[in-house]
Scaffold this active site. Structure first.
Site, PDB file in Angstrom:
ATOM      1  N   LYS A  24     -44.611  34.107  -7.684  1.00 22.22           N
ATOM      2  CA  LYS A  24     -42.453  34.573  -8.118  1.00 22.22           C
ATOM      3  C   LYS A  24     -42.011  33.826  -7.568  1.00 22.22           C
ATOM      4  CE  LYS A  24     -42.337  38.741  -6.041  1.00 22.22           C
ATOM      5  NZ  LYS A  24     -44.389  38.783  -5.326  1.00 22.22           N
TER       6      LYS A  24
ATOM      7  N   ARG B 139     -39.435  47.843  -6.160  1.00 15.34           N
ATOM      8  CA  ARG B 139     -40.403  47.504  -5.822  1.00 15.34           C
ATOM      9  C   ARG B 139     -41.021  48.922  -5.742  1.00 15.34           C
ATOM     10  NH1 ARG B 139     -42.872  42.518  -1.791  1.00 15.34           N
ATOM     11  NH2 ARG B 139     -41.558  41.476  -2.423  1.00 15.34           N
TER      12      ARG B 139
ATOM     13  N   ARG C  93     -50.231  43.974   2.719  1.00 13.50           N
ATOM     14  CA  ARG C  93     -48.880  44.078   1.414  1.00 13.50           C
ATOM     15  C   ARG C  93     -49.578  43.879   0.085  1.00 13.50           C
ATOM     16  NH1 ARG C  93     -48.118  38.494   4.002  1.00 13.50           N
ATOM     17  NH2 ARG C  93     -46.823  38.047   1.766  1.00 13.50           N
TER      18      ARG C  93
ATOM     19  N   ARG D 206     -45.295  31.992   7.919  1.00 16.39           N
ATOM     20  CA  ARG D 206     -44.226  33.668   8.115  1.00 16.39           C
ATOM     21  C   ARG D 206     -45.378  33.720   9.016  1.00 16.39           C
ATOM     22  NH1 ARG D 206     -42.978  34.889   1.951  1.00 16.39           N
ATOM     23  NH2 ARG D 206     -43.654  37.280   3.114  1.00 16.39           N
TER      24      ARG D 206
ATOM     25  N   ARG E 243     -49.999  28.956   2.659  1.00 15.10           N
ATOM     26  CA  ARG E 243     -48.878  28.946   2.903  1.00 15.10           C
ATOM     27  C   ARG E 243     -48.514  29.881   4.682  1.00 15.10           C
ATOM     28  NH1 ARG E 243     -45.188  33.290  -0.431  1.00 15.10           N
ATOM     29  NH2 ARG E 243     -46.429  34.732   1.031  1.00 15.10           N
TER      30      ARG E 243
HETATM   31  P1  ADP Z   1     -44.324  38.865  -0.666  1.00  9.42           P
HETATM   32  O1  ADP Z   1     -44.876  37.503  -0.745  1.00  9.42           O
HETATM   33  O2  ADP Z   1     -45.353  40.074   0.366  1.00  9.42           O
HETATM   34  O3  ADP Z   1     -44.366  39.543  -2.402  1.00  9.42           O
HETATM   35  P2  ADP Z   1     -41.737  38.539  -0.059  1.00  9.42           P
HETATM   36  O4  ADP Z   1     -41.410  37.638   0.810  1.00  9.42           O
HETATM   37  O5  ADP Z   1     -41.807  39.138  -1.472  1.00  9.42           O
HETATM   38  O6  ADP Z   1     -43.175  38.480  -0.114  1.00  9.42           O
HETATM   39  O7  ADP Z   1     -40.744  40.046   0.400  1.00  9.42           O
HETATM   40  C1  ADP Z   1     -41.966  40.052   2.136  1.00  9.42           C
HETATM   41  C2  ADP Z   1     -41.197  41.734   2.668  1.00  9.42           C
HETATM   42  O8  ADP Z   1     -39.862  41.725   2.758  1.00  9.42           O
HETATM   43  C3  ADP Z   1     -42.334  42.261   2.067  1.00  9.42           C
HETATM   44  O9  ADP Z   1     -43.860  42.943   2.879  1.00  9.42           O
HETATM   45  C4  ADP Z   1     -40.941  43.695   2.323  1.00  9.42           C
HETATM   46  O10 ADP Z   1     -41.504  43.847   3.672  1.00  9.42           O
HETATM   47  C5  ADP Z   1     -39.680  42.949   2.164  1.00  9.42           C
HETATM   48  N1  ADP Z   1     -38.955  43.378   1.120  1.00  9.42           N
HETATM   49  C6  ADP Z   1     -38.864  42.473  -0.157  1.00  9.42           C
HETATM   50  N2  ADP Z   1     -38.980  42.911  -1.078  1.00  9.42           N
HETATM   51  C7  ADP Z   1     -38.411  44.707  -1.058  1.00  9.42           C
HETATM   52  C8  ADP Z   1     -38.557  45.438  -1.555  1.00  9.42           C
HETATM   53  N3  ADP Z   1     -37.559  45.141  -2.454  1.00  9.42           N
HETATM   54  N4  ADP Z   1     -38.459  46.407  -1.218  1.00  9.42           N
HETATM   55  C9  ADP Z   1     -38.355  46.963   0.108  1.00  9.42           C
HETATM   56  N5  ADP Z   1     -39.628  45.729   0.879  1.00  9.42           N
HETATM   57  C10 ADP Z   1     -38.683  44.703   0.211  1.00  9.42           C
END
Ligand code: ADP
Length: 191
Positions: free
Chosen positions: A13, A88, A144, A133, A127
């Site tokens: 994404k 989400r 996740r 990370r 990654r």
């Molecule tokens: P991923 O690769 O898991 O999609 P992101 O970088 O988008 O990772 O998000 C990392 C973390 O940030 C998520 O696992 C969550 O803890 C938090 N997070 C991101 N976006 C949201 C959201 N819309 N609602 C709640 N938590 C979020």
């Protein structure tokens, strides 16, 4: 142009968000990136978010919603925005609807990237090596993915009923996936 980009963790994404947002001259807003920046700067928001992120759980809606609201109120988001990683949860869908309605616009499209689960694990492991990370350990990655299936996948149906879902095959080269997205959105990418 108001877009959201959905897909499981590791679907690519973030990479696609930047290219697509640049094309439309709108900001790519990644909730994950904003949380990570806050964590590394040690802000109060970062302190609230970190334990959830490290466990692979979602940050509570009220924290995330306030943060997104503040971000899309910034002037660069006046012409539109691309949201990467938001909404989400169903509560976030409702919140976003309210935010957009308030500006007199509507959500134009929900782009959903689909990927092969085995490929995802390989990407995330890579990654973890490149970016370091803290939420890319195998156990947290698995959590996740579960959280995505439980809480976020059902949202696709909500947007499908509105007729704005574009499901895109996220496998293959980055440029190929970008082309598919532009094709679905019916635009020619500017080089
Ligand atoms: P991923 O690769 O898991 O999609 P992101 O970088 O988008 O990772 O998000 C990392 C973390 O940030 C998520 O696992 C969550 O803890 C938090 N997070 C991101 N976006 C949201 C959201 N819309 N609602 C709640 N938590 C979020």
């Amino acid at each position: 142009m108001r877009l959201i980009l959905m897909g499981p963790p590791g679907a690519g994404k973030g990479t696609q968000a930047k290219v697509v947002a640049d094309h439309f001259g709108i900001p790519a807003i990644s909730t994950g990136d904003i949380f990570r920046a806050n964590v590394s700067q040690g802000t109060p928001l970062g302190k609230k978010a970190q334990e959830y992120m490290d466990a692979g759980e979602y940050v509570p809606d009220e924290v995330t919603n306030l943060m997104v609201r503040a971000r899309i109120d910034e002037p660069d988001a006046d012409p539109g925005f691309l949201l990467d990683g938001y909404p989400r949860t169903l509560a976030q869908v409702e919140e976003l609807d309210g935010m957009i309605r308030h500006t007199g616009h509507e959500l134009d499209a929900a782009v959903v990237l689909t990927v092969d689960p085995d490929e995802i694990v390989a990407r995330l492991v890579q990654r973890a090596e490149v970016e370091g990370r803290t939420d890319d350990t195998e156990e947290v990655v698995r959590r996740r993915q579960e959280v995505y299936v439980e809480q976020t996948e059902p949202l696709i149906e909500v947007y499908r009923r509105r007729g704005i879902v574009h499901e895109i095959d996220g496998m293959g080269a980055v440029e190929e996936v970008t082309k598919r997205i532009f094709c679905a959105l019916d635009v020619v990418p500017q080089s």
